[in-house]
Design a protein around this motif. Structure first.
Motif, PDB file in Angstrom:
ATOM      1  N   ALA A   1      -4.896  51.653 -35.174  1.00 49.56           N
ATOM      2  CA  ALA A   1      -6.309  51.328 -35.339  1.00 49.56           C
ATOM      3  C   ALA A   1      -6.785  50.468 -34.169  1.00 49.56           C
ATOM      4  CB  ALA A   1      -6.520  50.586 -36.655  1.00 49.56           C
ATOM      5  N   PRO A   2      -8.000  50.690 -33.683  1.00 53.52           N
ATOM      6  CA  PRO A   2      -8.512  49.853 -32.593  1.00 53.52           C
ATOM      7  C   PRO A   2      -8.715  48.417 -33.058  1.00 53.52           C
ATOM      8  CG  PRO A   2     -10.209  51.361 -33.364  1.00 53.52           C
ATOM      9  CD  PRO A   2      -8.958  51.699 -34.100  1.00 53.52           C
ATOM     10  N   ARG A   3      -8.506  47.482 -32.143  1.00 53.05           N
ATOM     11  CA  ARG A   3      -8.695  46.073 -32.477  1.00 53.05           C
ATOM     12  C   ARG A   3      -9.116  45.331 -31.217  1.00 53.05           C
ATOM     13  NH1 ARG A   3      -4.684  42.986 -30.431  1.00 53.05           N
ATOM     14  NH2 ARG A   3      -2.787  44.055 -29.815  1.00 53.05           N
TER      15      ARG A   3
ATOM     16  N   ALA B   1      -8.790  42.485 -28.370  1.00 58.81           N
ATOM     17  CA  ALA B   1      -7.641  41.888 -27.696  1.00 58.81           C
ATOM     18  C   ALA B   1      -7.495  40.441 -28.127  1.00 58.81           C
ATOM     19  CB  ALA B   1      -7.809  41.967 -26.189  1.00 58.81           C
ATOM     20  N   GLY B   2      -6.272  40.040 -28.310  1.00 56.08           N
ATOM     21  CA  GLY B   2      -5.994  38.666 -28.679  1.00 56.08           C
ATOM     22  C   GLY B   2      -5.798  37.798 -27.452  1.00 56.08           C
ATOM     23  N   GLN B   3      -5.725  36.519 -27.655  1.00 54.76           N
ATOM     24  CA  GLN B   3      -5.594  35.573 -26.554  1.00 54.76           C
ATOM     25  C   GLN B   3      -4.255  35.720 -25.834  1.00 54.76           C
ATOM     26  OE1 GLN B   3      -5.809  31.481 -27.756  1.00 54.76           O
ATOM     27  NE2 GLN B   3      -6.549  30.819 -25.757  1.00 54.76           N
ATOM     28  N   HIS B   4      -3.233  36.125 -26.533  1.00 53.53           N
ATOM     29  CA  HIS B   4      -1.897  36.207 -25.943  1.00 53.53           C
ATOM     30  C   HIS B   4      -1.496  37.641 -25.598  1.00 53.53           C
ATOM     31  CE1 HIS B   4      -1.330  31.998 -26.741  1.00 53.53           C
ATOM     32  NE2 HIS B   4      -1.721  32.191 -28.000  1.00 53.53           N
ATOM     33  N   ASP B   5      -2.419  38.583 -25.672  1.00 54.24           N
ATOM     34  CA  ASP B   5      -2.101  39.966 -25.319  1.00 54.24           C
ATOM     35  C   ASP B   5      -1.919  40.089 -23.808  1.00 54.24           C
ATOM     36  OD1 ASP B   5      -2.194  40.826 -27.903  1.00 54.24           O
ATOM     37  OD2 ASP B   5      -4.250  41.570 -27.801  1.00 54.24           O
ATOM     38  N   ALA B   6      -1.034  40.983 -23.396  1.00 51.67           N
ATOM     39  CA  ALA B   6      -0.787  41.213 -21.970  1.00 51.67           C
ATOM     40  C   ALA B   6      -1.954  41.998 -21.365  1.00 51.67           C
ATOM     41  CB  ALA B   6       0.512  41.987 -21.784  1.00 51.67           C
ATOM     42  N   TYR B   7      -2.238  41.721 -20.088  1.00 49.45           N
ATOM     43  CA  TYR B   7      -3.303  42.415 -19.371  1.00 49.45           C
ATOM     44  C   TYR B   7      -2.834  43.822 -19.011  1.00 49.45           C
ATOM     45  CZ  TYR B   7      -6.564  43.616 -15.657  1.00 49.45           C
ATOM     46  OH  TYR B   7      -7.482  44.249 -14.883  1.00 49.45           O
TER      47      TYR B   7
END
Length: 84
Positions: A19-21, A23-29
């Motif tokens: 499911a689309p969500r 991006a979180g603060q700690h997600d990789a670029y």
């Protein structure tokens, strides 16, 4: 020829990872093709925002193509006259 028809599964059948969500603060670029295009176009924005200190004057930017085109057409007509 008829194309095969595809149906997506109902939203309840998708697992939570598909499911689309946001991006979180700690997600990789992740570098996507869109990011590459935007980086390439950013160069033009920087040039457009810069002052016009390296541009030729307006009379030259208008006159040079007209004079050069006239000279080339004169050469073309002269060459055609020599052939005929």
């Amino acid at each position: 020829m008829a194309l095969p028809q595809f149906r997506l599964p109902p939203a309840a059948d998708l697992d939570e990872h598909a499911a689309p969500r946001l991006a979180g603060q700690h997600d990789a670029y992740v570098e996507s093709p869109v990011h590459g295009l935007q980086a390439g176009l950013a160069v033009f924005e920087a040039v457009a925002a810069a002052p016009n200190e390296h541009r030729y004057p307006g009379w030259f930017r208008l006159g040079f193509p007209l004079v050069a085109s006239s000279a080339l057409w004169a050469l073309i007509f002269a060459a055609v006259r020599m052939v005929i």
